[in-house]
Design an enzyme around this catalytic site. Structure first.
Site, PDB file in Angstrom:
ATOM      1  N   HIS A  80      -8.898   9.732   3.823  1.00  0.00           N
ATOM      2  CA  HIS A  80      -8.576   8.647   2.910  1.00  0.00           C
ATOM      3  C   HIS A  80      -8.819   9.151   1.490  1.00  0.00           C
ATOM      4  CE1 HIS A  80      -8.322   4.777   0.976  1.00  0.00           C
ATOM      5  NE2 HIS A  80      -7.940   4.236   2.112  1.00  0.00           N
ATOM      6  N   GLU A 118       0.838  -1.191   0.000  1.00  0.00           N
ATOM      7  CA  GLU A 118       0.000   0.000   0.000  1.00  0.00           C
ATOM      8  C   GLU A 118       0.874   1.243   0.000  1.00  0.00           C
ATOM      9  OE1 GLU A 118      -2.741  -0.365   3.256  1.00  0.00           O
ATOM     10  OE2 GLU A 118      -3.771  -2.070   2.377  1.00  0.00           O
ATOM     11  N   HIS A 178     -11.063  10.031   7.626  1.00  0.00           N
ATOM     12  CA  HIS A 178     -10.843   8.599   7.809  1.00  0.00           C
ATOM     13  C   HIS A 178     -10.228   8.233   9.152  1.00  0.00           C
ATOM     14  CE1 HIS A 178     -10.120   4.458   6.598  1.00  0.00           C
ATOM     15  NE2 HIS A 178      -8.821   4.594   6.775  1.00  0.00           N
ATOM     16  N   ARG A 196      -0.747   8.894   2.099  1.00  0.00           N
ATOM     17  CA  ARG A 196      -2.130   9.363   1.949  1.00  0.00           C
ATOM     18  C   ARG A 196      -2.274  10.872   1.963  1.00  0.00           C
ATOM     19  NH1 ARG A 196      -5.339   4.931   5.730  1.00  0.00           N
ATOM     20  NH2 ARG A 196      -5.051   3.173   4.306  1.00  0.00           N
ATOM     21  N   ARG A 200      -0.492   8.949   9.289  1.00  0.00           N
ATOM     22  CA  ARG A 200      -0.391   7.500   9.523  1.00  0.00           C
ATOM     23  C   ARG A 200      -0.041   6.760   8.244  1.00  0.00           C
ATOM     24  NH1 ARG A 200      -3.914   3.165   8.903  1.00  0.00           N
ATOM     25  NH2 ARG A 200      -5.750   4.449   8.497  1.00  0.00           N
TER      26      ARG A 200
END
Length: 531
Positions: A243, A115, A351, A290, A386
């Protein structure tokens, strides 16, 4: 009620802690309370997976640590990052032993995904419902333990401290102590007190502060707000992760998440003209962290005057896509989108909260006998942003560490018997629920318009002025009417909104998830904003 260990929240963090303490002390009582059903948590909606160094021939702790630090943009606590990364694989093995099923390849080896922000394939997953599978395994294990009591439909109103004994408690008070909580029992609609020797807050995030979020309706920042009211320390609330790829459905809340693992498997972001735009923003393109991807999408939407961009999966293998992402495939088909023929409309949605209740490396808060872990806690792992799939890992590692520390303390703690009953004198039944529901809509509008992905000083100033008015109105309502879950959630969301705005006002720079066009550069003076 009296209980030795009180766990507030039934996500992966709370259940990990409850199982371990109950097994260590079969003669002591462990109580888990949740405001809805036990499985209705943020954990349940975690699609992508859990990150952990699994293939040590290709991966290493150092690589995972470095990826986490890069994503956190200079504000991670390096000691905490090392703890979570190195202890994480053992915690994953434990949940596998409980029965959690992670996907395997044709050779019988775990299928490791990749990811955004990760340099190697290290994401264990179960289809596109990893959190739900992990929660299932924990709840099944929990039901085999006789000294755990699971109480549903029990809404925590406030943490009990010396304040409730008539003492003055301020931010400067050094020995603030938690004695338990006041709860609204939704079965009889009465406020009751639960006394506990040790309390653990695992109350999840605060995505419902925004109009568009991937979080369930229960994610109203309750634990964070309660600790702030109890004069505990909160930090880094300005870092709200959006997100990048929530399914675009106007007016639908919560938003359906299109996991980052889709991009990890080859999905490409495109604008309305069909251009793959991420290469203009970062050399890692669609697998950048992100914060970068969300800002890039936000910029493309504003530049082109659109409300969404597209995720292109048309070139991906259909059989593999359906096997790995069955729920995403089915959801899109129900909307009339065949992902093999059409692109998926996506837009960023609130998110994850990277800040929260400040804790040390054992999950201890600034309030004695009170621990916090999971999304409501600020452990120092995430810093300013994060890294994908680190949240479930953090929850398990700190659920374990809170357990290790609290079992050392439990023998020295007694119940505080002098706690008064809840005083509801002078309050009446709420006359108009519209006063609560409309205020929540106003709050979400304020936060989305003024405190979103991109911020300015004047937007933050306006947000604070409007929040002040909402706070004044809601506190007057709280003092005069009987407590309801809706009123408590509104009150908590206003507090969380205030903390996000105040942290954003203090941070005179752009770092990680906080981007202020009036202060576009990073400051040389790195610091955590503690409120």
């Amino acid at each position: 009620m009296q209980t030795d260990f009180l766990v507030i929240g039934s996500g992966i963090a709370g259940l990990t802690y409850a199982l371990k303490t109950a097994k260590a002390f079969p003669g002591k009582k462990v109580t888990v309370i949740t405001k809805t059903q036990a499985d209705e948590t943020n954990t349940k909606y975690a699609q992508g997976g859990i990150a952990g160094v699994w293939d040590e021939e290709k991966d290493s702790y150092d690589k995972h640590i470095e990826d986490t630090l890069i994503a956190g943009d200079g504000l991670c606590n390096e000691r905490i990052v090392e703890i979570v990364v190195t202890e994480g694989p053992e915690r994953i093995k434990e949940i596998i032993a409980y029965g959690a099923q992670f996907d395997k390849d044709e050779k019988g080896e775990y299928s490791l995904g990749k990811e955004g922000g990760h340099s190697e394939n290290r994401i264990l997953h179960h289809k596109d419902v990893t959190g739900k599978e992990m929660e299932r395994a924990l709840l099944e294990e929990l039901r085999t333990i006789s000294n755990i009591e699971l109480v549903n439909h029990c809404f925590v109103v406030d943490i009990i401290t010396q304040h409730h004994l008539g003492y003055l408690v301020t931010k400067s008070t050094l020995d603030i102590t938690c004695y338990g909580v006041y709860v609204l029992n939704l079965h009889n609609n009465r406020i009751e007190k639960i006394l506990a020797k040790i309390c653990l807050l695992a109350t999840g995030g605060c995505g419902q502060a925004y109009r568009t979020t991937t979080n369930p309706r229960i994610a109203t920042g309750d634990g964070i707000a309660m600790v702030y009211r109890a004069k505990g320390k909160i930090e880094n609330m300005e870092f709200i992760q959006f997100h990048p790829t929530a399914l675009y459905e106007p007016g639908v809340s919560p938003s359906f998440l299109i996991t980052e693992a889709v991009r990890g498997d080859g999905g490409i972001l495109r604008n309305k003209n069909g251009e793959a735009f991420m290469e203009r923003y970062d050399e890692r393109r669609d697998l950048a962290p992100r914060d970068i991807v969300a800002r890039a999408i936000d910029n493309e939407m504003k530049r082109n005057g659109t409300e969404h961009v597209y995720l292109d999966c048309r070139h991906m293998d259909k059989e593999k896509f359906i096997h790995h992402f069955p729920n995403i495939y089915e959801k899109c088909m129900r909307m009339g989108i065949d992902v093999m023929q059409q692109m998926i409309p996506v837009a960023p949605a609130a998110h994850y909260s990277c800040g929260g209740i400040k804790t040390d490396e054992w999950g201890r808060t600034s309030i004695q006998n009170l621990y916090a872990c999971g999304e409501c806690a600020s452990t120092g792992l995430h810093g300013a942003n994060r890294l994908a799939s680190n949240s479930l890992l953090e929850a398990m590692v700190f659920g374990h560490r809170c357990y290790l520390d609290s079992i050392q303390q439990i023998g020295h703690i007694s119940f505080e018997e002098r706690i008064p009953d809840w005083d509801a004198k002078g309050t009446t039944e709420p006359g108009e629920m519209i006063l609560i529901t409309q205020s929540q809509k106003e709050l979400q509008q304020i936060m989305s318009d003024y405190v979103g992905i991109v911020r300015t000083d004047i937007r933050l100033e306006r947000a604070m002025k409007r929040l002040d008015l909402l706070f004044t109105e809601t506190e007057a309502l709280y003092r005069s009417t009987k407590v309801s879950p809706q009123l408590c959630e509104l009150r908590n969301l206003i507090t969380v909104g205030y903390l996000i705005v105040k942290g954003a006002e203090f941070r005179k720079e752009s770092r990680g998830l906080h981007f202020n066009t009036d202060h576009p550069q990073k400051s040389e003076l790195l610091q955590n904003i503690i409120l």
